[in-house]
Motif scaffolding. Sequence first.
Motif, PDB file in Angstrom:
ATOM      1  N   VAL A 256     -57.753  41.582 159.457  1.00 13.54           N
ATOM      2  CA  VAL A 256     -57.768  42.444 158.276  1.00 13.54           C
ATOM      3  C   VAL A 256     -56.354  42.911 157.955  1.00 13.54           C
ATOM      4  O   VAL A 256     -55.592  43.277 158.856  1.00 13.54           O
ATOM      5  N   VAL A 257     -56.028  42.901 156.665  1.00 12.59           N
ATOM      6  CA  VAL A 257     -54.814  43.530 156.150  1.00 12.59           C
ATOM      7  C   VAL A 257     -55.275  44.592 155.162  1.00 12.59           C
ATOM      8  O   VAL A 257     -56.063  44.305 154.258  1.00 12.59           O
ATOM      9  N   LEU A 258     -54.802  45.809 155.350  1.00  9.98           N
ATOM     10  CA  LEU A 258     -55.152  46.909 154.461  1.00  9.98           C
ATOM     11  C   LEU A 258     -54.073  47.068 153.400  1.00  9.98           C
ATOM     12  O   LEU A 258     -52.885  46.956 153.700  1.00  9.98           O
ATOM     13  N   LEU A 259     -54.501  47.337 152.173  1.00  9.96           N
ATOM     14  CA  LEU A 259     -53.578  47.583 151.064  1.00  9.96           C
ATOM     15  C   LEU A 259     -53.919  48.918 150.430  1.00  9.96           C
ATOM     16  O   LEU A 259     -55.088  49.270 150.323  1.00  9.96           O
ATOM     17  N   SER A 260     -52.883  49.627 149.996  1.00 16.86           N
ATOM     18  CA  SER A 260     -53.139  50.863 149.288  1.00 16.86           C
ATOM     19  C   SER A 260     -51.928  51.291 148.487  1.00 16.86           C
ATOM     20  O   SER A 260     -50.800  51.023 148.876  1.00 16.86           O
ATOM     21  N   GLY A 261     -52.206  51.958 147.390  1.00 15.03           N
ATOM     22  CA  GLY A 261     -51.158  52.592 146.616  1.00 15.03           C
ATOM     23  C   GLY A 261     -50.928  54.018 147.104  1.00 15.03           C
ATOM     24  O   GLY A 261     -50.069  54.722 146.602  1.00 15.03           O
ATOM     25  N   MET A 262     -51.685  54.454 148.108  1.00 14.51           N
ATOM     26  CA  MET A 262     -51.568  55.807 148.655  1.00 14.51           C
ATOM     27  C   MET A 262     -50.399  55.880 149.638  1.00 14.51           C
ATOM     28  O   MET A 262     -49.804  54.873 149.988  1.00 14.51           O
ATOM     29  N   ASP A 263     -50.112  57.074 150.112  1.00 13.15           N
ATOM     30  CA  ASP A 263     -48.973  57.230 151.022  1.00 13.15           C
ATOM     31  C   ASP A 263     -49.231  56.613 152.389  1.00 13.15           C
ATOM     32  O   ASP A 263     -50.362  56.291 152.746  1.00 13.15           O
ATOM     33  N   SER A 264     -48.160  56.450 153.145  1.00 16.73           N
ATOM     34  CA  SER A 264     -48.239  55.747 154.427  1.00 16.73           C
ATOM     35  C   SER A 264     -49.112  56.469 155.450  1.00 16.73           C
ATOM     36  O   SER A 264     -49.695  55.827 156.323  1.00 16.73           O
ATOM     37  N   GLY A 265     -49.236  57.780 155.356  1.00 19.32           N
ATOM     38  CA  GLY A 265     -50.096  58.523 156.275  1.00 19.32           C
ATOM     39  C   GLY A 265     -51.556  58.103 156.119  1.00 19.32           C
ATOM     40  O   GLY A 265     -52.282  57.947 157.107  1.00 19.32           O
ATOM     41  N   ILE A 266     -51.993  57.907 154.883  1.00 21.04           N
ATOM     42  CA  ILE A 266     -53.366  57.452 154.615  1.00 21.04           C
ATOM     43  C   ILE A 266     -53.551  56.041 155.182  1.00 21.04           C
ATOM     44  O   ILE A 266     -54.576  55.736 155.787  1.00 21.04           O
ATOM     45  N   LEU A 267     -52.565  55.186 154.977  1.00 21.82           N
ATOM     46  CA  LEU A 267     -52.645  53.815 155.499  1.00 21.82           C
ATOM     47  C   LEU A 267     -52.773  53.819 157.020  1.00 21.82           C
ATOM     48  O   LEU A 267     -53.587  53.097 157.583  1.00 21.82           O
ATOM     49  N   ARG A 268     -51.971  54.625 157.688  1.00 19.94           N
ATOM     50  CA  ARG A 268     -52.031  54.677 159.164  1.00 19.94           C
ATOM     51  C   ARG A 268     -53.381  55.205 159.641  1.00 19.94           C
ATOM     52  O   ARG A 268     -53.946  54.695 160.605  1.00 19.94           O
ATOM     53  N   ALA A 269     -53.901  56.229 158.967  1.00 19.71           N
ATOM     54  CA  ALA A 269     -55.209  56.779 159.350  1.00 19.71           C
ATOM     55  C   ALA A 269     -56.305  55.730 159.161  1.00 19.71           C
ATOM     56  O   ALA A 269     -57.177  55.565 160.019  1.00 19.71           O
ATOM     57  N   ALA A 270     -56.249  55.008 158.051  1.00 16.31           N
ATOM     58  CA  ALA A 270     -57.246  53.964 157.786  1.00 16.31           C
ATOM     59  C   ALA A 270     -57.138  52.850 158.825  1.00 16.31           C
ATOM     60  O   ALA A 270     -58.155  52.327 159.290  1.00 16.31           O
TER      61      ALA A 270
END
Length: 142
Positions: A80-94
């Motif tokens: 899995v690769v996660l993508l987001s336009g949100m900040d890096s903290g949200i990406l790390r939590a996800a």
Amino acid sequence: MTTALRILLLDDDTFMLELLTEMLHGLGYDNVRAESDARRALAALPEFGPDLLICDLSMPDMDGIEYLRAAAEARFDGSVVLLSGMDSGILRAAETLAMAQGLTILGACSKPVPRTALADLLAQAWQQRQARPRPPAHGGVK
């Protein structure tokens, strides 16, 4: 170079899906299925049998975290690769939550993902695929 890596893209933004599909084709990855609806993407897991899932986190109806939880329950064993336009903290939590579900997370990237970063992640996904051969998907590619 064309590989047999099966890639499922999930993003509610059709422009982002087109952009990612074009980038993947440019990198030699032709076995790509793009979905803008998480429920259709869930149905695609057993049908398409992706080796790699590239998933947006922020989507209506079923967000990326809910989708990944459902994918884990469906015993998705690809990367899995996660993508987001949100900040890096949200990406790390996800990323942490998805790994806790037992999913293999190759990375979490901000949108738009740079072509070089995508190429590196695809190489990792191919190595993961080679290490764990899987039978062909049921029903073929749509």
